[in-house]
Scaffold this motif. Structure first.
Motif, PDB file in Angstrom:
ATOM      1  N   GLN A 125      -8.177   4.340  -2.558  1.00  0.00           N
ATOM      2  CA  GLN A 125      -9.006   4.761  -1.441  1.00  0.00           C
ATOM      3  C   GLN A 125      -8.774   6.234  -1.124  1.00  0.00           C
ATOM      4  OE1 GLN A 125      -7.897   2.199   1.803  1.00  0.00           O
ATOM      5  NE2 GLN A 125      -8.494   0.323   0.733  1.00  0.00           N
TER       6      GLN A 125
ATOM      7  N   THR B 200       0.837  -1.207   0.000  1.00  0.00           N
ATOM      8  CA  THR B 200       0.000   0.000   0.000  1.00  0.00           C
ATOM      9  C   THR B 200       0.869   1.253   0.000  1.00  0.00           C
ATOM     10  OG1 THR B 200      -1.753  -1.143   1.231  1.00  0.00           O
ATOM     11  CG2 THR B 200      -1.800   1.277   1.225  1.00  0.00           C
TER      12      THR B 200
ATOM     13  N   THR C 150      -5.405  -3.037  -7.049  1.00  0.00           N
ATOM     14  CA  THR C 150      -6.712  -3.580  -6.679  1.00  0.00           C
ATOM     15  C   THR C 150      -7.634  -2.550  -6.038  1.00  0.00           C
ATOM     16  OG1 THR C 150      -5.831  -4.279  -4.530  1.00  0.00           O
ATOM     17  CG2 THR C 150      -5.749  -5.880  -6.348  1.00  0.00           C
ATOM     18  N   ASP C 151      -7.073  -1.445  -5.543  1.00  0.00           N
ATOM     19  CA  ASP C 151      -7.925  -0.501  -4.822  1.00  0.00           C
ATOM     20  C   ASP C 151      -7.284   0.885  -4.817  1.00  0.00           C
ATOM     21  OD1 ASP C 151     -10.125   0.307  -3.410  1.00  0.00           O
ATOM     22  OD2 ASP C 151      -9.531  -0.602  -1.498  1.00  0.00           O
TER      23      ASP C 151
ATOM     24  N   TRP D 179      -9.215  -1.283 -12.229  1.00  0.00           N
ATOM     25  CA  TRP D 179      -8.290  -0.150 -12.346  1.00  0.00           C
ATOM     26  C   TRP D 179      -7.281  -0.363 -13.463  1.00  0.00           C
ATOM     27  CZ3 TRP D 179      -9.397   4.281 -10.414  1.00  0.00           C
ATOM     28  CH2 TRP D 179     -10.200   4.378  -9.275  1.00  0.00           C
TER      29      TRP D 179
ATOM     30  N   SER E  32     -13.344   3.227  -0.551  1.00  0.00           N
ATOM     31  CA  SER E  32     -12.798   2.750  -1.819  1.00  0.00           C
ATOM     32  C   SER E  32     -13.527   3.411  -2.981  1.00  0.00           C
ATOM     33  CB  SER E  32     -12.937   1.224  -1.930  1.00  0.00           C
ATOM     34  OG  SER E  32     -12.115   0.578  -0.981  1.00  0.00           O
TER      35      SER E  32
END
Length: 525
Positions: free
Chosen positions: A120, A71, A117-118, A137, A129
């Protein structure tokens, strides 16, 4: 191996050879060392206050094998306390897209083998999200689509996170890369080794926009304000990369930061003036009907020349100064000064030989005041001062732009000067709103006038002489009390109209009659 060629004479040449050898393909086993790493820098060293300027941060990061998910966070922490982060002075605009690439160890190439994948956003005390556009994405060719925040999201967001992982599809792509065929890639990460690793940094780019006011206390974002750094005008931006070990255990994190300087730019203005027509305006003979007197249109256009948005911009005509001596035009560099009456009724604006004034010779019949970017000014609040002259006495009147535009010719007959201050509804609250590309204009339609009762200095139409004189000087000033309290910028321009009398051309002719005279014969005696 085959080589082919042709001689100069056209004969074909062919040769072949073959050989075998042993080579070893080594796949990468991680980055420069175990763990995660991130570096951050601003592309720009500084931004101009009250300009809405945009700036870019570059996040260079890499991980060694064995981490998933990974992340990227901006800032590194303090998401609920924007007064301590970059978000006090900046809004996040977007996360830039990443193009797909087949070049090994580029950001686009890595995305062949792992997935974003995300994305946020932190707002209102929690993470949310963002729905992936089209359900993913990733682009069809495995780039990153990127994301542009809505205006509401930019206003509310105080943190952003980007999450990457090795999905089942990524593991399959890595396995295919180890097989002979079209998907073969000797540099592909090992299957089930986590987010792609290597010695080359991967990159995310974020775009920011400077705020006019801080989130924390609503104060203006200016050079002398202290933000989240010990030095005034300096904003510190942190970031973090966090990796979760596939084998288990505590997360691993690295952080970095970089600073950017906020600078108060100097105010600046520019102005132009023109008149149409600018020559051959003939003064009519005595007895000409007033409706047949010639007309002229004076157009004044000015704009804010500073990169910072101006709070007030004033156009004044006539100007009582020159390019080299602007002091006579400048009023107090305060909000009150920007709106104050600029005319001194004890000054004779019509007989002063140093002050060019078109109203010496012309009567205004229509005034049109406008802004090309109308949403940046309030025409119902912006201030107009009219200088009037009647029988040797000067007076002033304050109206709004809307009211000035509605005046009829009869309302303007005694107007001999005008000053317009463009501004928003409440500059003390909104700060600067007037940008460089906003052309502020005054257009004055006029008619050559002859009314001795008004005692103006005008050419006598009966004389038919040439009266050439600059008509008029125009002064423009800009104020930005938010950035440069006590400082104004001024500019001056003029336009010239040529007044001339009619020319009577006389071509004489001569004639003798009769054309032939007989001379009498002499008489003899």
């Amino acid at each position: 191996m085959t080589a082919e060629g042709v001689t100069a004479g056209g004969k074909p040449l062919v040769d072949e050879d073959a050989d075998t050898g042993v080579g070893t393909i080594e796949t990468t086993s991680g980055g420069p060392g175990p763990g995660v790493d991130i570096d951050k820098h601003w592309v720009e060293d500084a931004v101009n206050a009250q300009s809405g300027a945009r700036a870019t941060t570059v996040l260079d990061w890499n991980v060694s094998a064995g981490f998933a998910p990974v992340t990227i966070s901006d800032p590194a922490g303090g998401f609920a306390s924007p007064e301590n982060t970059v978000f006090d002075a900046f809004d996040l605009v977007d996360v830039k897209q990443i193009s797909a690439s087949s070049e090994p160890f580029t950001s686009g190439w890595y995305l062949k083998y792992d997935t974003i994948t995300d994305v946020q956003l932190f707002a209102g005390g929690s993470w949310t999200s963002v729905p992936a556009p089209g359900g993913s994405w990733m682009t069809a060719d495995r780039g990153f689509k990127g994301y542009v925040l809505t205006s509401d999201q930019s206003a509310d967001t105080t943190g952003v996170r980007i999450v990457l992982d090795e999905t089942a599809a990524d593991t399959a792509a890595r396995q295919a890369a180890q097989q002979v065929g079209s998907a073969f890639d000797p540099f592909a990460p090992e299957p089930e080794s986590g987010v792609g690793s290597g010695s080359a940094d991967r990159v995310f780019r974020l775009t920011w926009q400077l705020r006019d006011k801080t989130r924390s206390d609503g104060g203006f974002v200016v050079e002398d304000k202290t933000f989240n750094h010990a030095d005034a005008g300096v904003v510190d931006n942190t970031t973090a990369v966090t990796g979760t070990p596939i084998a288990g255990g505590a997360n691993v994190e690295d952080t970095d930061n970089d600073t950017i300087q906020i600078i108060d730019p100097d105010p600046g203005v520019a102005v132009t003036k023109s008149v149409d027509p600018d020559e051959n305006i003939f003064t009519p003979p005595v007895g000409t009907d007033a409706d047949d007197f010639p007309t002229a249109t004076w157009t004044m256009v000015g704009h804010n020349a500073s990169v910072a948005r101006a709070s007030y911009v004033r156009l004044t005509d006539p100007a009582t100064c020159t390019d080299t001596a602007l002091g006579g035009c400048e009023s107090a560099a305060t909000p009150a000064g920007a709106l104050a009456d600029p005319f001194d009724v004890d000054v004779d604006y019509l007989t002063d030989t140093d002050v060019a004034n078109p109203f010496e010779r012309f009567d205004a019949t229509k005034i049109t005041i406008a802004a090309s970017q109308a949403d940046q000014v309030d025409l119902d609040e912006s201030t107009v001062w009219l200088l009037r002259y009647d029988a040797g006495t000067y007076t002033t009147e304050r109206v709004t732009i809307t009211e000035a535009n509605a005046l009829e010719a009869s309302d303007l007959a005694d107007v001999v000067g005008i000053s317009v201050t463009f501004h928003d509804t409440d500059p003390a609250e909104s700060g600067g709103t007037i940008t460089q590309d906003n052309n502020l204009s005054i257009e004055i339609e006029s008619k050559l006038a002859r009314d001795p009762a008004q005692q103006r200095r005008r050419p006598d139409p009966a004389r038919g002489t040439d009266a050439r004189r600059p008509q008029p000087g125009l002064r423009r000033r800009a104020d930005h009390p938010v950035l440069s309290a006590g400082v104004t910028a001024s500019d001056v321009d003029d336009a010239i109209a040529t007044l001339t009398g009619g020319v009577v051309n006389v071509t004489p002719t001569k004639q003798v009659s009769p054309a032939l005279i007989t001379e009498p014969a002499p008489t003899c005696r």
